[in-house]
Design an enzyme around this catalytic site. Structure first.
Site, PDB file in Angstrom:
ATOM      1  CB  SER A  34      -7.148   6.792  39.652  1.00 12.70           C
ATOM      2  OG  SER A  34      -6.245   6.473  38.502  1.00 12.70           O
ATOM      3  CG  PHE A  70      -0.496  -0.625  29.883  1.00 13.57           C
ATOM      4  CD1 PHE A  70      -1.031  -1.067  28.386  1.00 13.57           C
ATOM      5  CD2 PHE A  70       0.765  -1.581  30.268  1.00 13.57           C
ATOM      6  CE1 PHE A  70      -0.410  -1.988  27.782  1.00 13.57           C
ATOM      7  CE2 PHE A  70       1.147  -2.558  29.642  1.00 13.57           C
ATOM      8  CZ  PHE A  70       0.478  -3.077  28.476  1.00 13.57           C
ATOM      9  CE1 TYR A 138      -6.140   8.569  26.057  1.00 18.22           C
ATOM     10  CE2 TYR A 138      -7.461   8.322  23.709  1.00 18.22           C
ATOM     11  CZ  TYR A 138      -6.594   7.671  24.865  1.00 18.22           C
ATOM     12  OH  TYR A 138      -6.274   6.462  24.781  1.00 18.22           O
ATOM     13  CE  LYS A 142      -2.439   7.572  25.885  1.00 17.53           C
ATOM     14  NZ  LYS A 142      -1.812   6.497  26.909  1.00 17.53           N
ATOM     15  CG  ASN A 167     -12.684   1.313  18.351  1.00 13.68           C
ATOM     16  OD1 ASN A 167     -12.215   2.068  17.807  1.00 13.68           O
ATOM     17  ND2 ASN A 167     -13.959   1.988  19.242  1.00 13.68           N
TER      18      ASN A 167
HETATM   19  N1  UDP Z   1     -21.336   4.424  20.501  1.00 13.86           N
HETATM   20  C1  UDP Z   1     -23.010   4.438  20.526  1.00 13.86           C
HETATM   21  N2  UDP Z   1     -23.583   4.343  21.650  1.00 13.86           N
HETATM   22  C2  UDP Z   1     -22.942   4.262  22.888  1.00 13.86           C
HETATM   23  C3  UDP Z   1     -21.399   4.280  22.940  1.00 13.86           C
HETATM   24  C4  UDP Z   1     -20.979   4.249  21.660  1.00 13.86           C
HETATM   25  O1  UDP Z   1     -23.505   4.470  19.390  1.00 13.86           O
HETATM   26  O2  UDP Z   1     -23.547   4.032  23.828  1.00 13.86           O
HETATM   27  C5  UDP Z   1     -20.751   4.368  19.118  1.00 13.86           C
HETATM   28  C6  UDP Z   1     -19.754   5.493  19.036  1.00 13.86           C
HETATM   29  O3  UDP Z   1     -20.627   6.889  18.706  1.00 13.86           O
HETATM   30  C7  UDP Z   1     -18.681   5.096  18.163  1.00 13.86           C
HETATM   31  C8  UDP Z   1     -18.528   3.579  18.387  1.00 13.86           C
HETATM   32  O4  UDP Z   1     -20.050   3.441  19.231  1.00 13.86           O
HETATM   33  O5  UDP Z   1     -19.143   5.554  16.768  1.00 13.86           O
HETATM   34  C9  UDP Z   1     -17.543   3.291  19.292  1.00 13.86           C
HETATM   35  O6  UDP Z   1     -17.676   4.015  20.472  1.00 13.86           O
HETATM   36  P1  UDP Z   1     -16.720   3.825  21.684  1.00 13.86           P
HETATM   37  O7  UDP Z   1     -16.772   4.643  22.688  1.00 13.86           O
HETATM   38  O8  UDP Z   1     -16.671   2.205  22.131  1.00 13.86           O
HETATM   39  O9  UDP Z   1     -15.244   3.826  21.044  1.00 13.86           O
HETATM   40  P2  UDP Z   1     -14.435   5.074  20.426  1.00 13.86           P
HETATM   41  O10 UDP Z   1     -14.614   4.720  18.757  1.00 13.86           O
HETATM   42  O11 UDP Z   1     -15.059   6.505  20.616  1.00 13.86           O
HETATM   43  O12 UDP Z   1     -12.906   5.013  20.872  1.00 13.86           O
END
Ligand code: UDP
Length: 320
Positions: A34, A70, A138, A142, A167
């Site tokens: 998916s 996973f 989400y 979890k 991350n």
């Molecule tokens: N972020 C951003 N621009 C984007 C995507 C993400 O500024 O196009 C920022 C987001 O607000 C967060 C950080 O990058 O502060 C990491 O975001 P991501 O979605 O990679 O992971 P998350 O921390 O949400 O799991």
């Protein structure tokens, strides 16, 4: 060990399956494709294309030493708009897996949990005993499974580990991040360098952080995979342990964009846009417990190494 890897055609699952094969384990991957890709399943694995809840019982009847789970839905925004997909995909399916494991007496489990269970904690870096107060569906699904696994461990002797990812980024050779809809920062920034986007949006520069942009703890996917192997080996019957997986160092969105500029040699235009709903200002892991109990050390903690590996992968796969 003979191991079942659910979601082994996805990003983290495929890297872990590859590392498990390299370590000499016999690996069966189950994935419904998916969001994963059949060609991401490592060559040495048997691949069963199926929805986990349909086949958990029949597959586990074959006999396994352990399961690495996973397979999940993992988009925060989508989880708020379509919660049923998340409660079914992450909770109902995992409960079926736990039941099948109990029935067939499979006692080792490594579960992909997430830093999203913590919501917006007051203490940074975040230790595992921080109260879990997820701010999105989400994270709530979890966390519910962390609780379910805890009670199965206590009641039925499961040797279980929940790994709370911060991350995850980077790539491991041919295995990397390929999402149909990309929402993560590093792959999005690299899409700009590849000419697939004009610019990157920075979601807010008025956060209470050093440069005003959000701070996150980026961990290399291969380091993350190593922690799974250790968790699998060290798990003890009747115990459920939870570990945060991060490097313990935070990088701001601006620092990530700058590193991507250095690594790719591309100017990568950026524009500040409004904050994204649900984002905490800062999430950084305390890695103490994983270091002490799993004897786990990240070996690729430098942000430019993580970005360089992600870039090599994105470059090789951008026409897929
Ligand atoms: N972020 C951003 N621009 C984007 C995507 C993400 O500024 O196009 C920022 C987001 O607000 C967060 C950080 O990058 O502060 C990491 O975001 P991501 O979605 O990679 O992971 P998350 O921390 O949400 O799991």
């Amino acid at each position: 060990m003979r191991l079942l890897v659910t979601g082994g055609a996805g990003y983290v699952g495929s890297v872990c399956a590859a590392r498990l094969c390299e370590a000499g384990h016999e690996v069966v991957v189950v994935d419904d494709l998916s969001s994963g890709h059949a060609d991401a399943v490592p060559g040495g694995c048997r691949f069963v294309e199926a929805e986990l809840s349909d086949v958990a019982d029949s597959l586990l009847a074959e006999g396994f030493d352990g399961v690495l789970h996973f397979a999940a839905k993992s988009l925060v925004g989508e989880s708020m708009q379509d919660p049923s997909k998340y409660w079914h995909g992450n909770v109902v399916t995992t409960l079926r897996l736990l039941e099948a494991m109990r029935k067939h007496e499979i006692t080792r489990l490594v579960f992909s949990s997430t830093a999203a269970v913590y919501g917006q904690p007051d203490t940074i870096p975040i230790p595992e005993d921080t109260p879990a107060q997820p701010t999105n569906t989400y994270g709530a699904t979890k966390l519910a499974m962390d609780h379910a696994i805890e009670s199965y461990a206590t009641a039925h002797g499961l040797a279980a580990t929940s790994l709370r990812y911060f991350n995850v980024a980077g790539a491991y050779g041919a295995y990397g991040e390929r999402h149909a809809v990309e929402t993560h920062l590093i792959p999005i920034v690299l899409q700009v360098a590849l000419g697939q986007r004009e610019y990157v949006q920075i979601f807010g520069d008025d956060w209470p952080t050093q440069d005003g942009t959000c701070v996150r703890d980026y961990i290399h996917v291969a380091d993350l995979a190593d922690a799974h192997l250790r968790a699998l080996e060290l798990a003890q019957p009747g115990r459920h342990r939870i570990y945060n997986l991060g490097n313990g160092t935070g990088f701001s969105v601006k620092q990530v964009v700058d590193t991507c500029r250095q690594v790719t040699g591309h100017p990568i235009p950026a524009r500040v846009s409004p904050r994204r709903e649900g984002d905490p200002a800062s999430l950084v892991a305390s890695g103490e417990r994983a270091r002490q109990e799993l004897n786990w050390q990240p070996h690729r903690a430098e942000l430019d190494t993580i970005v360089r590996h992600a870039w090599e992968f994105a470059h090789a796969h951008h026409r897929d």
